[in-house]
Design a protein around this motif. Structure first.
Motif, PDB file in Angstrom:
ATOM      1  N   ALA A 192       0.844  -1.277   0.100  1.00 53.58           N
ATOM      2  CA  ALA A 192       0.443   0.229   0.033  1.00 53.58           C
ATOM      3  C   ALA A 192       1.154   0.775  -0.039  1.00 53.58           C
ATOM      4  O   ALA A 192       1.946   0.853   0.494  1.00 53.58           O
TER       5      ALA A 192
ATOM      6  N   ILE B 296       1.791   4.643   1.022  1.00 51.59           N
ATOM      7  CA  ILE B 296       2.265   5.597   1.659  1.00 51.59           C
ATOM      8  C   ILE B 296       1.292   7.284   0.997  1.00 51.59           C
ATOM      9  O   ILE B 296       1.658   7.356   0.424  1.00 51.59           O
ATOM     10  N   ASN B 297       0.317   7.453   2.356  1.00 55.07           N
ATOM     11  CA  ASN B 297      -0.707   8.372   2.202  1.00 55.07           C
ATOM     12  C   ASN B 297      -0.180   9.299   2.727  1.00 55.07           C
ATOM     13  O   ASN B 297      -0.896   9.012   4.321  1.00 55.07           O
ATOM     14  N   HIS B 298      -0.390  10.910   2.330  1.00 61.64           N
ATOM     15  CA  HIS B 298       0.322  11.729   4.021  1.00 61.64           C
ATOM     16  C   HIS B 298      -1.085  13.108   3.450  1.00 61.64           C
ATOM     17  O   HIS B 298      -1.903  13.066   2.415  1.00 61.64           O
TER      18      HIS B 298
ATOM     19  N   ASN C 122       8.630   0.094   1.359  1.00 64.95           N
ATOM     20  CA  ASN C 122       8.472   1.141   0.517  1.00 64.95           C
ATOM     21  C   ASN C 122       9.645   2.703   1.530  1.00 64.95           C
ATOM     22  O   ASN C 122       9.100   3.543   1.212  1.00 64.95           O
TER      23      ASN C 122
ATOM     24  N   TYR D 276      12.155   7.291   1.768  1.00 66.88           N
ATOM     25  CA  TYR D 276      10.798   6.313   1.181  1.00 66.88           C
ATOM     26  C   TYR D 276      12.206   6.543  -0.566  1.00 66.88           C
ATOM     27  O   TYR D 276      12.916   7.060  -1.004  1.00 66.88           O
TER      28      TYR D 276
ATOM     29  N   GLY E  73       5.604   0.605   6.125  1.00 65.38           N
ATOM     30  CA  GLY E  73       5.088   1.148   5.661  1.00 65.38           C
ATOM     31  C   GLY E  73       3.828   1.107   6.111  1.00 65.38           C
ATOM     32  O   GLY E  73       3.224   2.364   6.191  1.00 65.38           O
ATOM     33  N   SER E  74       2.835   0.346   7.006  1.00 67.63           N
ATOM     34  CA  SER E  74       1.680   0.250   7.049  1.00 67.63           C
ATOM     35  C   SER E  74       2.080   1.098   9.063  1.00 67.63           C
ATOM     36  O   SER E  74       0.741   1.691   9.228  1.00 67.63           O
TER      37      SER E  74
ATOM     38  N   ASN F 296       2.139   4.766   7.609  1.00 68.56           N
ATOM     39  CA  ASN F 296       0.871   4.980   7.316  1.00 68.56           C
ATOM     40  C   ASN F 296      -0.565   4.923   8.613  1.00 68.56           C
ATOM     41  O   ASN F 296      -1.017   5.998   7.934  1.00 68.56           O
TER      42      ASN F 296
ATOM     43  N   ALA G  56       2.031   9.539   9.140  1.00 69.94           N
ATOM     44  CA  ALA G  56       1.573  10.404   7.671  1.00 69.94           C
ATOM     45  C   ALA G  56       0.511  10.363   7.849  1.00 69.94           C
ATOM     46  O   ALA G  56       0.951  12.421   7.429  1.00 69.94           O
ATOM     47  N   GLN G  57      -0.241  11.116   8.362  1.00 63.51           N
ATOM     48  CA  GLN G  57      -2.141  11.260   8.466  1.00 63.51           C
ATOM     49  C   GLN G  57      -1.299  12.140   9.482  1.00 63.51           C
ATOM     50  O   GLN G  57      -2.885  13.147   9.662  1.00 63.51           O
TER      51      GLN G  57
END
Length: 127
Positions: free
Chosen positions: A5, A7-9, A41, A58, A87-88, A91, A95-96
């Protein structure tokens, strides 16, 4: 093979990258070198205990993709070190949650060679 998955910021947490004069890595530092784990990641990470700043390098954007996160407690750094999936963990816990800036090795003086600390210099310059 299942792809990891991404990595979403949270874009609202992004702020402009600091200038070379503002970019200051201090000590004590701790690193998570690429050789210490396998991740699809994450290349490596550096934690600045004095400033509570986390730097993550990254792979997905190339090994020159460094994110700087502010106000990260040492307990989160410890969790990242212990996580089976870097990575998990990022996330779910980083990251958020934290304000960040996107950097690159070129953001650092002389591609890191001007850094006073050996750990920081290796983090920035090691491919």
């Amino acid at each position: 093979m299942k792809l990891p998955a991404p990595i979403n910021h949270d874009p609202s947490n992004e702020r402009p990258a600091p200038t070379e004069d503002e970019l200051d890595i201090r000590a004590p530092l701790d690193t998570m070198p690429a050789s210490s784990f396998q991740s699809s990641n994450v290349h490596s990470a550096l934690y600045d205990y004095g400033e509570a700043q986390l730097y993550i390098r990254y792979l997905r954007d190339g090994q020159d993709a460094i994110y700087e996160y502010w106000g990260v407690p040492a307990s989160t750094w410890d969790g990242l070190l212990k996580a089976a999936s870097k990575g998990s963990f990022i996330n779910a816990n980083i990251a958020q949650s934290y304000t960040y800036s996107k950097l690159s090795a070129s953001s650092f003086p002389q591609r890191g060679h001007g850094l006073n600390n050996d750990l920081a210099r290796r983090f920035v310059t090691t491919p």
